[in-house]
Design an enzyme around this catalytic site. Structure first.
Site, PDB file in Angstrom:
ATOM      1  N   GLY A  11       0.811  -1.205   0.000  1.00  0.00           N
ATOM      2  CA  GLY A  11       0.000   0.000   0.000  1.00  0.00           C
ATOM      3  C   GLY A  11       0.848   1.259   0.000  1.00  0.00           C
ATOM      4  O   GLY A  11       2.079   1.209  -0.040  1.00  0.00           O
ATOM      5  N   TYR A 133     -15.839   4.010   9.301  1.00  0.00           N
ATOM      6  CA  TYR A 133     -14.392   3.863   9.220  1.00  0.00           C
ATOM      7  C   TYR A 133     -13.737   4.258  10.544  1.00  0.00           C
ATOM      8  O   TYR A 133     -12.895   3.531  11.084  1.00  0.00           O
ATOM      9  CB  TYR A 133     -13.860   4.739   8.082  1.00  0.00           C
ATOM     10  CG  TYR A 133     -12.358   4.896   8.068  1.00  0.00           C
ATOM     11  CD1 TYR A 133     -11.529   3.826   7.758  1.00  0.00           C
ATOM     12  CD2 TYR A 133     -11.760   6.128   8.358  1.00  0.00           C
ATOM     13  CE1 TYR A 133     -10.144   3.967   7.743  1.00  0.00           C
ATOM     14  CE2 TYR A 133     -10.381   6.284   8.338  1.00  0.00           C
ATOM     15  CZ  TYR A 133      -9.579   5.206   8.040  1.00  0.00           C
ATOM     16  OH  TYR A 133      -8.219   5.339   8.033  1.00  0.00           O
TER      17      TYR A 133
END
Length: 296
Positions: A11, A133
């Site tokens: 990532g 989130y």
């Protein structure tokens, strides 16, 4: 010498962690496909194997968790999956680290706060996430800290870098597509270059192989603050474009499924008190990121 296991190593942040890891050590940055944090057995085997390899080579193993479910809007309707990746998986990782006596550094987010503050948030300030989130990331923090006493949580915000989609890349693309651009000017935070954050996390990793900082929750972001509008203007400046083509607007003009924090500035006082090097001012970092071709 350090040996770093970096879940989420493919990532945006993970790539930079792998890149800045000490050359005289060992680093392994598996992707989510290679190391699925939601598979407890897989996680336990991976940590045990890495710790054994590191120690056989005379190295000190540390896990720096850069894996996360970061699709903020999608999490509103996919909270179960977000929770698996952001909360359950990190807990499995912490338990595996505890079993092997390996320190863990876990990366979290400004979204754990309500975003209604008026001064930089300290690590001990009350949390109050307003999005799925944020809730899953806060749950992950708590699970990690509860599962393993040699765990440290590092909250950050507004991260951009060479890998993956991010605000800087989006603004750079839109600059070439539109004569003018409207960007929200009522959300405030601290842009953070992933390369600077990675360097800070590696410095912390070198500390946690010993006693580590007493504070187990720390904040690390680029220095200073701005709005998304100010950030976008700075990107235009680095592109050599006219920043006046960027126009301010309000959050209400761009409704999103997940609420965004209006105020996301995180205080770095605890980071500095731990003897860690503050990340450079956000504007200086953005200039350097462009200079070395890390963005757009």
């Amino acid at each position: 010498m350090l040996a770093l296991l970096v879940p989420g190593g493919r990532g945006q942040l993970g790539q930079d962690l792998v890149a800045v890891a000490p050359a005289d050590g060992l680093v392994h940055g598996p992707s989510s496909g290679e190391l699925d944090l939601t598979d407890r057995g897989c996680v336990a085997d991976a940590v045990a194997s890495f710790a054994s390899t590191a120690r056989d080579g005379g190295l000190k193993p540390v896990v720096v968790n850069a894996a996360a479910y970061t699709a903020v809007d999608a999490a509103e309707t996919d909270e179960e999956r977000a929770s698996l990746v952001n909360a359950v998986g990190p807990e499995f990782l912490a338990l595996a680290c505890a079993a092997e006596n390996v320190p863990l550094v876990h990366v979290s987010t400004d979204y754990v706060f309500a975003g209604d503050g008026s001064r930089p948030y300290e690590p001990e300030d009350p949390t109050g996430p307003r999005s799925a989130y944020g809730r899953t990331k806060l749950d992950g923090e708590r699970r990690v800290l509860r599962a393993w006493e040699r765990s440290w949580v590092v909250r950050t915000a507004w991260v951009y870098g060479a890998g993956g989609p991010n605000f800087v890349k989006t603004i750079a693309r839109l600059e070439s597509e539109r004569p003018e651009l409207s960007v929200v000017d009522d959300q405030r935070g601290s842009p953070t270059w992933s390369a600077d954050l990675a360097a800070g996390l590696v410095q912390l990793a070198s500390r946690v192989v010993g006693d580590g900082p007493a504070a187990r929750v720390l904040h690390a972001t680029g220095g200073g603050e701005t709005t998304w509008f100010g950030f976008a203007r700075a990107v235009f400046e680095e592109l050599g474009a006219d920043p006046d083509r960027v126009k301010p607007c309000g959050t209400a003009d761009f409704p999103r499924p997940a609420p965004r924090p209006a105020y996301s500035v995180l205080s770095g006082k605890a980071w500095e008190a731990a003897g860690l090097t503050p990340l450079r001012p956000w504007r200086e970092a953005l200039r350097e990121a462009f200079a070395v071709g890390a963005v757009p």
